[in-house]
Design a protein around this motif. Structure first.
Motif, PDB file in Angstrom:
ATOM      1  N   ARG A   2       0.849  -1.183   0.000  1.00 10.82           N
ATOM      2  CA  ARG A   2       0.000   0.000   0.000  1.00 10.82           C
ATOM      3  C   ARG A   2       0.888   1.238   0.000  1.00 10.82           C
ATOM      4  O   ARG A   2       1.846   1.316   0.774  1.00 10.82           O
ATOM      5  CB  ARG A   2      -0.901   0.003   1.217  1.00 10.82           C
ATOM      6  N   LEU A   3       0.550   2.213  -0.838  1.00 13.40           N
ATOM      7  CA  LEU A   3       1.312   3.452  -0.953  1.00 13.40           C
ATOM      8  C   LEU A   3       0.356   4.636  -0.893  1.00 13.40           C
ATOM      9  O   LEU A   3      -0.811   4.523  -1.293  1.00 13.40           O
ATOM     10  CB  LEU A   3       2.082   3.474  -2.270  1.00 13.40           C
ATOM     11  N   SER A   4       0.856   5.753  -0.419  1.00 12.98           N
ATOM     12  CA  SER A   4       0.003   6.936  -0.302  1.00 12.98           C
ATOM     13  C   SER A   4      -0.411   7.428  -1.687  1.00 12.98           C
ATOM     14  O   SER A   4       0.373   7.388  -2.632  1.00 12.98           O
ATOM     15  CB  SER A   4       0.721   8.052   0.459  1.00 12.98           C
ATOM     16  N   GLY A   9       4.060   8.855  -3.511  1.00  5.10           N
ATOM     17  CA  GLY A   9       3.715   7.440  -3.526  1.00  5.10           C
ATOM     18  C   GLY A   9       3.870   6.831  -4.915  1.00  5.10           C
ATOM     19  O   GLY A   9       4.349   5.706  -5.057  1.00  5.10           O
ATOM     20  N   ALA A  10       3.476   7.580  -5.943  1.00  2.71           N
ATOM     21  CA  ALA A  10       3.617   7.096  -7.321  1.00  2.71           C
ATOM     22  C   ALA A  10       5.090   6.942  -7.693  1.00  2.71           C
ATOM     23  O   ALA A  10       5.486   5.955  -8.330  1.00  2.71           O
ATOM     24  CB  ALA A  10       2.915   8.049  -8.284  1.00  2.71           C
ATOM     25  N   ARG A  11       5.915   7.905  -7.292  1.00  2.00           N
ATOM     26  CA  ARG A  11       7.348   7.817  -7.566  1.00  2.00           C
ATOM     27  C   ARG A  11       7.967   6.621  -6.840  1.00  2.00           C
ATOM     28  O   ARG A  11       8.772   5.882  -7.394  1.00  2.00           O
ATOM     29  CB  ARG A  11       8.047   9.113  -7.174  1.00  2.00           C
ATOM     30  N   LEU A  12       7.564   6.412  -5.591  1.00  2.00           N
ATOM     31  CA  LEU A  12       8.071   5.288  -4.816  1.00  2.00           C
ATOM     32  C   LEU A  12       7.695   3.959  -5.472  1.00  2.00           C
ATOM     33  O   LEU A  12       8.493   3.024  -5.498  1.00  2.00           O
ATOM     34  CB  LEU A  12       7.544   5.355  -3.384  1.00  2.00           C
ATOM     35  N   ALA A  13       6.497   3.870  -6.029  1.00  2.00           N
ATOM     36  CA  ALA A  13       6.058   2.648  -6.716  1.00  2.00           C
ATOM     37  C   ALA A  13       7.027   2.289  -7.831  1.00  2.00           C
ATOM     38  O   ALA A  13       7.440   1.133  -7.976  1.00  2.00           O
ATOM     39  CB  ALA A  13       4.641   2.820  -7.264  1.00  2.00           C
ATOM     40  N   ARG A  14       7.410   3.273  -8.625  1.00  2.00           N
ATOM     41  CA  ARG A  14       8.342   3.045  -9.730  1.00  2.00           C
ATOM     42  C   ARG A  14       9.686   2.524  -9.222  1.00  2.00           C
ATOM     43  O   ARG A  14      10.254   1.577  -9.761  1.00  2.00           O
ATOM     44  CB  ARG A  14       8.524   4.343 -10.514  1.00  2.00           C
ATOM     45  N   HIS A  15      10.191   3.121  -8.149  1.00  2.00           N
ATOM     46  CA  HIS A  15      11.476   2.691  -7.583  1.00  2.00           C
ATOM     47  C   HIS A  15      11.384   1.290  -6.986  1.00  2.00           C
ATOM     48  O   HIS A  15      12.314   0.488  -7.125  1.00  2.00           O
ATOM     49  CB  HIS A  15      11.962   3.686  -6.533  1.00  2.00           C
ATOM     50  N   ALA A  41       4.882   3.659 -13.486  1.00  2.00           N
ATOM     51  CA  ALA A  41       4.771   5.110 -13.312  1.00  2.00           C
ATOM     52  C   ALA A  41       3.431   5.632 -13.826  1.00  2.00           C
ATOM     53  O   ALA A  41       2.765   6.440 -13.163  1.00  2.00           O
ATOM     54  CB  ALA A  41       5.925   5.816 -14.018  1.00  2.00           C
ATOM     55  N   GLU A  42       3.016   5.152 -14.986  1.00  2.00           N
ATOM     56  CA  GLU A  42       1.757   5.630 -15.569  1.00  2.00           C
ATOM     57  C   GLU A  42       0.544   5.128 -14.797  1.00  2.00           C
ATOM     58  O   GLU A  42      -0.390   5.898 -14.524  1.00  2.00           O
ATOM     59  CB  GLU A  42       1.666   5.224 -17.037  1.00  2.00           C
ATOM     60  N   LEU A  43       0.543   3.851 -14.430  1.00  2.00           N
ATOM     61  CA  LEU A  43      -0.605   3.322 -13.684  1.00  2.00           C
ATOM     62  C   LEU A  43      -0.709   3.971 -12.304  1.00  2.00           C
ATOM     63  O   LEU A  43      -1.807   4.295 -11.844  1.00  2.00           O
ATOM     64  CB  LEU A  43      -0.504   1.801 -13.563  1.00  2.00           C
TER      65      LEU A  43
END
Length: 131
Positions: A2-4, A9-15, A41-43
């Motif tokens: 789960r991410l904010s 949060g979106a940037r963290l998802a990519r990393h 990144a897009e999703l």
């Protein structure tokens, strides 16, 4: 995970996707890693921009499948489904948005969306990667 539902949060998802792929033996900077990071990144950006509700996170899932990786992003807006077809005319170059799902379609072997009950939807994409 789960991410904010924020840009951070979106940037963290990519990393996190790049890090997990490297742990699976798919090197950072490889074609598969770059494609998965772009799709993520897009999703994630779409979940933050179009699927956000106050105090609701989005969920990122990454699955290793034979010959591919599946990226799933779940948000809290099942009534906001992404388009399944794209306009015949592309967005003008000066437009600020509207190309994200075109990038997903270009980098993914296949992608789709599923409403997960009355409270969530999951947008997923599968990227080809070495075994």
């Amino acid at each position: 995970m789960r991410l904010s539902s924020t840009r951070r949060g979106a940037r963290l998802a990519r990393h996190l996707v790049a890090q997990q792929l490297a742990a699976w033996g798919i090197p950072y900077g490889s074609e598969a890693s770059d494609a998965a990071r772009t799709v993520t990144a897009e999703l994630a950006a779409n979940a933050v921009t179009h699927g956000r509700l106050p105090r609701r996170d989005f969920r990122l899932a990454l699955l290793r499948l034979p010959g591919r990786v599946r990226v799933e992003v779940t948000d809290a807006r099942p009534e906001r489904l992404p388009p399944t077809t794209f306009p015949a005319e592309p967005r003008p170059p000066e437009a600020d948005s509207g190309r994200g799902l075109l990038l997903v379609a270009a980098h993914a072997e296949r992608w789709g969306c599923e409403a997960s009950g009355a409270c969530t939807k999951t947008v997923w994409a599968e990227v080809t990667c070495p075994q």
